[in-house]
Design a protein around this motif. Structure first.
Motif, PDB file in Angstrom:
ATOM      1  N   GLN A 198      -5.146   2.724  -1.498  1.00  0.00           N
ATOM      2  CA  GLN A 198      -5.903   3.569  -2.425  1.00  0.00           C
ATOM      3  C   GLN A 198      -5.381   4.991  -2.458  1.00  0.00           C
ATOM      4  O   GLN A 198      -5.247   5.595  -3.527  1.00  0.00           O
ATOM      5  CB  GLN A 198      -7.391   3.542  -2.043  1.00  0.00           C
ATOM      6  N   LYS A 199      -5.076   5.558  -1.297  1.00  0.00           N
ATOM      7  CA  LYS A 199      -4.521   6.917  -1.273  1.00  0.00           C
ATOM      8  C   LYS A 199      -3.175   6.963  -1.983  1.00  0.00           C
ATOM      9  O   LYS A 199      -2.885   7.903  -2.743  1.00  0.00           O
ATOM     10  CB  LYS A 199      -4.366   7.405   0.160  1.00  0.00           C
ATOM     11  N   THR A 200      -2.352   5.931  -1.758  1.00  0.00           N
ATOM     12  CA  THR A 200      -1.033   5.903  -2.387  1.00  0.00           C
ATOM     13  C   THR A 200      -1.138   5.833  -3.901  1.00  0.00           C
ATOM     14  O   THR A 200      -0.356   6.473  -4.619  1.00  0.00           O
ATOM     15  CB  THR A 200      -0.223   4.706  -1.855  1.00  0.00           C
ATOM     16  N   LEU A 201      -2.100   5.092  -4.408  1.00  0.00           N
ATOM     17  CA  LEU A 201      -2.263   4.973  -5.861  1.00  0.00           C
ATOM     18  C   LEU A 201      -2.538   6.323  -6.514  1.00  0.00           C
ATOM     19  O   LEU A 201      -2.161   6.546  -7.665  1.00  0.00           O
ATOM     20  CB  LEU A 201      -3.380   3.985  -6.191  1.00  0.00           C
ATOM     21  N   THR A 202      -3.184   7.238  -5.798  1.00  0.00           N
ATOM     22  CA  THR A 202      -3.442   8.568  -6.355  1.00  0.00           C
ATOM     23  C   THR A 202      -2.163   9.400  -6.475  1.00  0.00           C
ATOM     24  O   THR A 202      -2.133  10.399  -7.204  1.00  0.00           O
ATOM     25  CB  THR A 202      -4.454   9.340  -5.489  1.00  0.00           C
ATOM     26  N   LEU A 203      -1.102   8.990  -5.769  1.00  0.00           N
ATOM     27  CA  LEU A 203       0.170   9.716  -5.813  1.00  0.00           C
ATOM     28  C   LEU A 203       1.092   9.219  -6.913  1.00  0.00           C
ATOM     29  O   LEU A 203       2.071   9.884  -7.258  1.00  0.00           O
ATOM     30  CB  LEU A 203       0.899   9.582  -4.469  1.00  0.00           C
ATOM     31  N   ILE A 204       0.802   8.043  -7.470  1.00  0.00           N
ATOM     32  CA  ILE A 204       1.672   7.417  -8.465  1.00  0.00           C
ATOM     33  C   ILE A 204       1.278   7.900  -9.857  1.00  0.00           C
ATOM     34  O   ILE A 204       0.096   7.872 -10.212  1.00  0.00           O
ATOM     35  CB  ILE A 204       1.566   5.878  -8.383  1.00  0.00           C
ATOM     36  N   PRO A 205       2.228   8.360 -10.667  1.00  0.00           N
ATOM     37  CA  PRO A 205       1.899   8.774 -12.033  1.00  0.00           C
ATOM     38  C   PRO A 205       1.121   7.683 -12.776  1.00  0.00           C
ATOM     39  O   PRO A 205       1.419   6.495 -12.644  1.00  0.00           O
ATOM     40  CB  PRO A 205       3.276   9.005 -12.672  1.00  0.00           C
ATOM     41  N   LYS A 206       0.119   8.109 -13.553  1.00  0.00           N
ATOM     42  CA  LYS A 206      -0.825   7.178 -14.170  1.00  0.00           C
ATOM     43  C   LYS A 206      -0.174   6.163 -15.100  1.00  0.00           C
ATOM     44  O   LYS A 206      -0.691   5.059 -15.286  1.00  0.00           O
ATOM     45  CB  LYS A 206      -1.896   7.960 -14.940  1.00  0.00           C
ATOM     46  N   HIS A 207       0.957   6.514 -15.690  1.00  0.00           N
ATOM     47  CA  HIS A 207       1.572   5.612 -16.663  1.00  0.00           C
ATOM     48  C   HIS A 207       2.479   4.570 -16.009  1.00  0.00           C
ATOM     49  O   HIS A 207       2.981   3.668 -16.689  1.00  0.00           O
ATOM     50  CB  HIS A 207       2.392   6.408 -17.679  1.00  0.00           C
ATOM     51  N   LYS A 208       2.678   4.653 -14.691  1.00  0.00           N
ATOM     52  CA  LYS A 208       3.598   3.738 -14.020  1.00  0.00           C
ATOM     53  C   LYS A 208       2.971   2.359 -13.833  1.00  0.00           C
ATOM     54  O   LYS A 208       1.773   2.218 -13.591  1.00  0.00           O
ATOM     55  CB  LYS A 208       4.007   4.291 -12.654  1.00  0.00           C
ATOM     56  N   ARG A 209       3.832   1.340 -13.892  1.00  0.00           N
ATOM     57  CA  ARG A 209       3.386  -0.035 -13.641  1.00  0.00           C
ATOM     58  C   ARG A 209       3.581  -0.332 -12.153  1.00  0.00           C
ATOM     59  O   ARG A 209       4.584   0.066 -11.553  1.00  0.00           O
ATOM     60  CB  ARG A 209       4.172  -1.005 -14.514  1.00  0.00           C
ATOM     61  N   VAL A 210       2.601  -1.048 -11.586  1.00  0.00           N
ATOM     62  CA  VAL A 210       2.560  -1.213 -10.130  1.00  0.00           C
ATOM     63  C   VAL A 210       2.276  -2.665  -9.769  1.00  0.00           C
ATOM     64  O   VAL A 210       1.439  -3.326 -10.390  1.00  0.00           O
ATOM     65  CB  VAL A 210       1.463  -0.314  -9.502  1.00  0.00           C
ATOM     66  N   ILE A 211       2.984  -3.163  -8.744  1.00  0.00           N
ATOM     67  CA  ILE A 211       2.657  -4.436  -8.085  1.00  0.00           C
ATOM     68  C   ILE A 211       2.210  -4.098  -6.673  1.00  0.00           C
ATOM     69  O   ILE A 211       2.899  -3.377  -5.952  1.00  0.00           O
ATOM     70  CB  ILE A 211       3.873  -5.378  -8.037  1.00  0.00           C
ATOM     71  N   ASP A 212       1.042  -4.616  -6.286  1.00  0.00           N
ATOM     72  CA  ASP A 212       0.562  -4.424  -4.915  1.00  0.00           C
ATOM     73  C   ASP A 212       0.647  -5.751  -4.175  1.00  0.00           C
ATOM     74  O   ASP A 212       0.182  -6.784  -4.668  1.00  0.00           O
ATOM     75  CB  ASP A 212      -0.881  -3.913  -4.909  1.00  0.00           C
ATOM     76  N   CYS A 213       1.231  -5.726  -2.970  1.00  0.00           N
ATOM     77  CA  CYS A 213       1.387  -6.944  -2.181  1.00  0.00           C
ATOM     78  C   CYS A 213       0.326  -7.093  -1.099  1.00  0.00           C
ATOM     79  O   CYS A 213       0.422  -7.979  -0.248  1.00  0.00           O
ATOM     80  CB  CYS A 213       2.784  -6.973  -1.552  1.00  0.00           C
ATOM     81  N   GLY A 214      -0.696  -6.250  -1.114  1.00  0.00           N
ATOM     82  CA  GLY A 214      -1.763  -6.335  -0.128  1.00  0.00           C
ATOM     83  C   GLY A 214      -2.912  -7.215  -0.580  1.00  0.00           C
ATOM     84  O   GLY A 214      -2.859  -7.868  -1.623  1.00  0.00           O
ATOM     85  N   VAL A 215      -3.985  -7.204   0.200  1.00  0.00           N
ATOM     86  CA  VAL A 215      -5.131  -8.083  -0.030  1.00  0.00           C
ATOM     87  C   VAL A 215      -6.193  -7.446  -0.912  1.00  0.00           C
ATOM     88  O   VAL A 215      -6.827  -8.115  -1.734  1.00  0.00           O
ATOM     89  CB  VAL A 215      -5.775  -8.481   1.324  1.00  0.00           C
ATOM     90  N   SER A 216      -6.402  -6.161  -0.781  1.00  0.00           N
ATOM     91  CA  SER A 216      -7.630  -5.522  -1.253  1.00  0.00           C
ATOM     92  C   SER A 216      -7.839  -5.550  -2.758  1.00  0.00           C
ATOM     93  O   SER A 216      -8.968  -5.444  -3.229  1.00  0.00           O
ATOM     94  CB  SER A 216      -7.677  -4.072  -0.756  1.00  0.00           C
ATOM     95  N   LEU A 217      -6.779  -5.701  -3.556  1.00  0.00           N
ATOM     96  CA  LEU A 217      -6.909  -5.597  -5.007  1.00  0.00           C
ATOM     97  C   LEU A 217      -6.825  -6.946  -5.726  1.00  0.00           C
ATOM     98  O   LEU A 217      -6.892  -6.992  -6.947  1.00  0.00           O
ATOM     99  CB  LEU A 217      -5.837  -4.653  -5.547  1.00  0.00           C
ATOM    100  N   ARG A 218      -6.712  -8.024  -4.975  1.00  0.00           N
ATOM    101  CA  ARG A 218      -6.499  -9.330  -5.613  1.00  0.00           C
ATOM    102  C   ARG A 218      -7.711  -9.830  -6.391  1.00  0.00           C
ATOM    103  O   ARG A 218      -7.565 -10.653  -7.300  1.00  0.00           O
ATOM    104  CB  ARG A 218      -6.087 -10.358  -4.555  1.00  0.00           C
ATOM    105  N   SER A 219      -8.876  -9.371  -6.040  1.00  0.00           N
ATOM    106  CA  SER A 219     -10.073  -9.778  -6.773  1.00  0.00           C
ATOM    107  C   SER A 219     -10.645  -8.643  -7.616  1.00  0.00           C
ATOM    108  O   SER A 219     -11.748  -8.744  -8.139  1.00  0.00           O
ATOM    109  CB  SER A 219     -11.139 -10.288  -5.792  1.00  0.00           C
TER     110      SER A 219
END
Length: 293
Positions: free
Chosen positions: A63-84
């Protein structure tokens, strides 16, 4: 050349995905040195430069890292927390062409868990075809390679402290919510996961009372007819070793009646980095399997 930045490229999955992207004919991997991997200013520069960002981070850092990524960027997360999370698209292309289109158009994609991926591809066709009910109690046993536990577990096993024993995991496993959601199960499965004394390779097994092999072969062949990475066998899975660094999913159907169905795959490749590369390819408009072989 499109640029991919893997935040967490020195972890277990990150290292393999980094290697795949480095050898990809149409991608360039943005690389930082290991001793600067936590440099926030440098990471933000990498996020800004990348055409696509992949997160291979501990869940408490996402979650902290997502705040550092420019809003228009496309992202793949390989963790558990966002799968649902409804804002994130589940990155399992083998769910079908509709899912592939959704992944292609997505801004945020959540890579599946290895146990969940095997479970869903085995169980969902049975539910979709009414071979079993969505209210059924589904019981599966799974054994995974110790590399699935990351660097700490790898060090534990390779130090000899495990003494070659199978380690049973908690039955309230973190992959269960995605198993239920993407299979359409109404009842929590009886899921018995474990870690073996081998480094790589996952086998998940489902016994099916009152089943016939001919019916199941027909069902899975029709479901996965056009899937390049799914291979169907009408015999028994007998070992783990051949799955090393392969991105195939092997489905085995044993016995003529009261069948035992198994999935075998690499937990490091198909269960993590390989599927992430499939999603990268789809999101960037490339052939899904490019760079996997």
């Amino acid at each position: 050349m499109l640029k991919v930045y893997i935040d967490g490229q020195y972890g277990t999955s990150g290292l393999i995905l980094h290697s795949l992207v480095e050898n990809h004919p149409l991608l360039k991997c943005i690389t930082i040195s290991a001793n600067k991997r936590r440099d926030e200013k440098l990471r933000v520069q990498c996020f800004t430069e990348a055409d696509l960002v992949v997160l291979c981070l501990p869940d408490n850092e996402v979650q902290k890292t997502l705040t550092l990524i420019p809003k228009h960027k496309r992202v793949i997360d390989c963790g558990v927390s966002l799968r649902s999370d409804p804002k994130w698209i589940y990155g399992l292309p083998e769910l079908g062409e509709k899912q592939r289109k959704t992944i292609r158009d997505a801004k945020y994609v959540a890579n599946p868990g290895c146990f969940a991926l095997a479970f869903i591809l085995l169980v969902k066709p049975l539910i979709d075809s009414d071979y079993i009910s969505s209210s059924s109690l589904v019981s599966v046993f799974a054994v995974n390679g110790y590399s699935a536990g990351g660097q700490r577990m790898i060090k534990h096993y390779e130090s000899g402290r495990s003494k070659g024993q199978i380690h049973n995991l908690n039955q309230s496993h973190k992959h269960i919510p995605e198993m239920m959601r993407f299979c359409g199960l109404n009842q929590r499965p009886n899921f018995i996961p474990s870690v073996g004394a081998h480094k790589e390779g996952l086998v998940l097994t489902l016994p099916l009372i009152n089943s016939k092999r001919s019916e199941l072969l027909k069902l899975y062949r029709e479901k996965y007819l056009n899937e390049k990475l799914i291979i169907l066998y009408d015999n028994t899975v007998n070992n783990l070793s051949p799955v090393y660094l392969k991105n195939d999913i092997e489905i085995y159907i044993n016995r003529e009646e009261d069948c035992v169905i198994s999935v075998r795959m690499s937990n490091l490749l198909k269960g993590a980095a390989g599927t992430a590369l499939q999603n990268i390819n789809i999101m960037l408009g490339m052939d899904e399997c490019l760079g996997l072989y």
